[in-house]
Design an enzyme around this catalytic site. Sequence first.
Site, PDB file in Angstrom:
ATOM      1  N   ASN A   1      41.589  47.698  46.468  1.00 36.04           N
ATOM      2  CA  ASN A   1      42.724  46.976  47.031  1.00 36.04           C
ATOM      3  C   ASN A   1      42.721  45.516  46.575  1.00 36.04           C
ATOM      4  OD1 ASN A   1      43.364  49.335  48.423  1.00 36.04           O
ATOM      5  ND2 ASN A   1      42.142  48.744  50.196  1.00 36.04           N
TER       6      ASN A   1
ATOM      7  N   HIS B   1      40.219  45.572  41.295  1.00 40.37           N
ATOM      8  CA  HIS B   1      41.576  45.457  40.767  1.00 40.37           C
ATOM      9  C   HIS B   1      42.175  44.063  40.939  1.00 40.37           C
ATOM     10  CE1 HIS B   1      42.179  50.124  41.056  1.00 40.37           C
ATOM     11  NE2 HIS B   1      41.361  49.756  40.092  1.00 40.37           N
TER      12      HIS B   1
ATOM     13  N   CYS C   1      47.889  25.037  29.073  1.00 40.21           N
ATOM     14  CA  CYS C   1      48.556  25.458  27.829  1.00 40.21           C
ATOM     15  C   CYS C   1      50.036  25.730  28.004  1.00 40.21           C
ATOM     16  CB  CYS C   1      47.867  26.708  27.269  1.00 40.21           C
ATOM     17  SG  CYS C   1      48.215  28.204  28.233  1.00 40.21           S
TER      18      CYS C   1
ATOM     19  N   ASP D   1      44.389  43.110  48.459  1.00 38.87           N
ATOM     20  CA  ASP D   1      44.554  42.233  49.617  1.00 38.87           C
ATOM     21  C   ASP D   1      43.204  41.654  50.033  1.00 38.87           C
ATOM     22  OD1 ASP D   1      43.242  44.033  51.672  1.00 38.87           O
ATOM     23  OD2 ASP D   1      44.853  45.364  51.038  1.00 38.87           O
TER      24      ASP D   1
END
Length: 253
Positions: A108, A124, A156, A110
């Site tokens: 997850n 992830h 950049c 969150d």
Amino acid sequence: MLSPQQQQYISQASDYIRQHNHICILTGAGISAESGIPTFRDKQTGLWENYRAEDLANIGAFERNPSLVWSWYQWRRHLVKDKKPNPAHQALARWQKQLSGMTLITQNVDDLHEQAGSTVTHLHGHLWKNRCSRCDLPYDLPVDYENSALLHCQHCSGYIRPDIVWFGEILPQQEWRDAQMAVTRCEVFIAIGTSSIVYPAAGLAELAKYNPQRAKIIEINPNPTDNPMVDIQIQAKAGDALPVLVEQLLELE
């Protein structure tokens, strides 16, 4: 309310867990869904109902239309900003504080595990972090999550993107190494609220099953995967099963 059969499987799991010191836990979208966070399988709503999540969460979509993808993530952030940990997150945090040999890994993005007080490895990425799409440096300036205007890198001038692993991208290498190391030495592997179909994270259960310890595989999911590698299948919501499991484990410490 847990059924007698569910309670029996929880007791079996706690009996086995108490005999071992190295526990590895992988959580997926199901545990966050119990806090009201939509999963990628859920149909999109509102302005986004004509889009599939898979068509937006990839680098190609961002390169074609960065404003669209950034706006979608700002919308997702707005959806989850007030969500709180549920009893499953809280039970895991309580357990982790008592058991030094427990490693918590999540698919997850969150921060509900952290809100509950856990230390967790994110495979992830993080919904609330950002980085440059060109030079890859973190973007640490404040972000107004109510504003969908594109941001530019202070180094950049590249477009800022969410620090999330999109479809087709590799997992963060340090986090993946940490997860693999924990799995290769674990004696019990618990998959919670995950369908075990998204690779490479889905391969962690297989790695645990065939590691030198031949880890026992426990699954907690109201929608069982019927994976033949699973030894104990607890067909229940994480928020119902985990508080009972953790209470059984800690009361006998």
